[in-house]
Motif scaffolding. Structure first.
Motif, PDB file in Angstrom:
ATOM      1  N   PRO A   5       0.832  -1.206   0.000  1.00  0.00           N
ATOM      2  CA  PRO A   5       0.000   0.000   0.000  1.00  0.00           C
ATOM      3  C   PRO A   5       0.869   1.259   0.000  1.00  0.00           C
ATOM      4  N   ARG A   6       0.389   2.283  -0.710  1.00  0.00           N
ATOM      5  CA  ARG A   6       1.157   3.512  -0.907  1.00  0.00           C
ATOM      6  C   ARG A   6       1.628   4.130   0.413  1.00  0.00           C
ATOM      7  N   LYS A   7       0.794   3.987   1.461  1.00  0.00           N
ATOM      8  CA  LYS A   7       1.142   4.642   2.739  1.00  0.00           C
ATOM      9  C   LYS A   7       2.425   4.054   3.368  1.00  0.00           C
ATOM     10  N   TYR A   8       2.827   2.849   2.908  1.00  0.00           N
ATOM     11  CA  TYR A   8       4.048   2.239   3.459  1.00  0.00           C
ATOM     12  C   TYR A   8       5.280   2.484   2.588  1.00  0.00           C
ATOM     13  N   HIS A   9       5.100   3.181   1.448  1.00  0.00           N
ATOM     14  CA  HIS A   9       6.229   3.346   0.522  1.00  0.00           C
ATOM     15  C   HIS A   9       7.415   4.034   1.189  1.00  0.00           C
ATOM     16  N   ALA A  10       7.164   5.200   1.813  1.00  0.00           N
ATOM     17  CA  ALA A  10       8.271   5.971   2.405  1.00  0.00           C
ATOM     18  C   ALA A  10       8.960   5.146   3.487  1.00  0.00           C
ATOM     19  N   ALA A  11       8.160   4.490   4.334  1.00  0.00           N
ATOM     20  CA  ALA A  11       8.742   3.699   5.429  1.00  0.00           C
ATOM     21  C   ALA A  11       9.593   2.564   4.872  1.00  0.00           C
ATOM     22  N   SER A  12       9.123   1.947   3.740  1.00  0.00           N
ATOM     23  CA  SER A  12       9.875   0.814   3.192  1.00  0.00           C
ATOM     24  C   SER A  12      11.222   1.279   2.627  1.00  0.00           C
ATOM     25  N   ILE A  13      11.257   2.530   2.126  1.00  0.00           N
ATOM     26  CA  ILE A  13      12.535   3.049   1.603  1.00  0.00           C
ATOM     27  C   ILE A  13      13.515   3.279   2.763  1.00  0.00           C
ATOM     28  N   TRP A  14      13.019   3.843   3.863  1.00  0.00           N
ATOM     29  CA  TRP A  14      13.891   4.048   5.033  1.00  0.00           C
ATOM     30  C   TRP A  14      14.360   2.721   5.609  1.00  0.00           C
ATOM     31  N   LEU A  15      13.468   1.732   5.545  1.00  0.00           N
ATOM     32  CA  LEU A  15      13.840   0.400   6.026  1.00  0.00           C
ATOM     33  C   LEU A  15      14.980  -0.174   5.174  1.00  0.00           C
ATOM     34  N   LEU A  16      14.873   0.082   3.842  1.00  0.00           N
ATOM     35  CA  LEU A  16      15.929  -0.398   2.945  1.00  0.00           C
ATOM     36  C   LEU A  16      17.277   0.247   3.301  1.00  0.00           C
ATOM     37  N   TYR A  17      17.269   1.570   3.558  1.00  0.00           N
ATOM     38  CA  TYR A  17      18.522   2.237   3.971  1.00  0.00           C
ATOM     39  C   TYR A  17      19.079   1.568   5.234  1.00  0.00           C
ATOM     40  N   ALA A  18      18.182   1.350   6.211  1.00  0.00           N
ATOM     41  CA  ALA A  18      18.629   0.801   7.496  1.00  0.00           C
ATOM     42  C   ALA A  18      19.180  -0.614   7.307  1.00  0.00           C
ATOM     43  N   VAL A  19      18.421  -1.453   6.587  1.00  0.00           N
ATOM     44  CA  VAL A  19      18.847  -2.849   6.392  1.00  0.00           C
ATOM     45  C   VAL A  19      20.115  -2.880   5.534  1.00  0.00           C
ATOM     46  N   GLY A  20      20.166  -1.972   4.550  1.00  0.00           N
ATOM     47  CA  GLY A  20      21.312  -1.931   3.638  1.00  0.00           C
ATOM     48  C   GLY A  20      22.617  -1.630   4.358  1.00  0.00           C
ATOM     49  N   LEU A  21      22.535  -0.899   5.458  1.00  0.00           N
ATOM     50  CA  LEU A  21      23.771  -0.545   6.175  1.00  0.00           C
ATOM     51  C   LEU A  21      24.179  -1.601   7.208  1.00  0.00           C
ATOM     52  N   VAL A  22      23.311  -2.615   7.395  1.00  0.00           N
ATOM     53  CA  VAL A  22      23.614  -3.653   8.395  1.00  0.00           C
ATOM     54  C   VAL A  22      24.933  -4.395   8.092  1.00  0.00           C
TER      55      VAL A  22
END
Ligand code: HEM
Length: 211
Positions: A5-22
């Protein structure tokens, strides 16, 4: 197809940044607590280089994935590209600080005389303008020039894969995998317009309606 759902798009991008730096944080922690095998600096440098290349390949894969599978992950492309940049920067800083102890004459000699380092450095330098212009303001300001500039990512990925292959004594399956992936992604560029034309003709719907 299951879509977020569109409302989770921004959060999913921030999650990608966070997971990507793990991987970087994990590698650093393992190194700092003496749990990286062999030469910990080299291990950490390698880990960062590999993740840089993985994020470059993932950035380039977004468009073919949309064309071939109809999955639209375009919203994650900027984050993947920036993650690649941060990993190359960390890889470079590890080399400068922990590997070469900021010995500038040695670093400059390496860049000038060791072709794999020259190529890596060129890829890093080319990545800087892309990272600096990966924001909405630059996209608006540069217009069509932005698209042209960002095509450099293909050159950067090819240089990154070549740098990897040249950094090892024997080019084994891992570097070959990245070289193969980059070649496929490069080949997709000229094939893409013809494929999309064929797809449009095939179902009579504009291709972008499928995402
Ligand atoms: C787009 C830019 C770059 C990418 C994608 C990249 C990626 C990689 C990869 C995948 C490796 C091999 C890792 C392994 O063996 O498992 C590597 C090794 C290395 N890279 Fe880079 N790199 C880049 C830029 C640079 C730059 C700017 C420097 C320094 C000026 C650098 C210095 C090195 C060094 C010293 C090694 C290790 C060689 C050894 O084993 O002694 N790289 N890089």
């Amino acid at each position: 197809m299951l879509t977020l759902p569109r409302k989770y798009h921004a959060a999913s991008i921030w999650l990608l940044y966070a997971v990507g730096l793990v991987p970087a944080a994990w590698g650093f922690w393992l190194g700092a607590t003496g749990r990286l095998p062999g030469n910990p600096v080299k291990e950490f440098e390698h880990l960062l280089g590999l993740w840089a290349l993985r994020f470059l390949v993932a950035t380039l894969a977004i468009t073919p994935i949309r064309d071939l599978l109809g999955i639209n992950w375009i919203r994650y492309r900027r984050a993947l590209g920036l993650l690649a940049f941060w990993y190359v920067l960390m890889h470079f800083l590890t080399y400068m600080l922990l590997d070469q102890y900021l010995n500038f004459p040695a670093i400059l000699a390496d860049i000038a005389k060791r072709p794999f380092i020259t190529i890596g450095m060129a890829a890093f330098v080319l990545l800087i303008p892309l990272a600096l212009t990966s924001n909405a303001w630059s996209i608006r300001r540069l217009g069509p020039r932005w698209v042209k500039l960002h095509r450099l990512v293909y050159v950067i990925a090819a240089a990154g894969a070549l740098h990897f292959a040249m950094s090892v004594k024997v080019v084994g399956p891992e570097p070959w995998t990245y070289i193969g992936l980059v070649i496929l992604l490069l080949l997709w560029r000229p094939i893409r317009p013809r494929f999309n034309r064929w797809k449009r003709r095939d179902d009579g719907r504009p291709q972008f309606n499928r995402a």
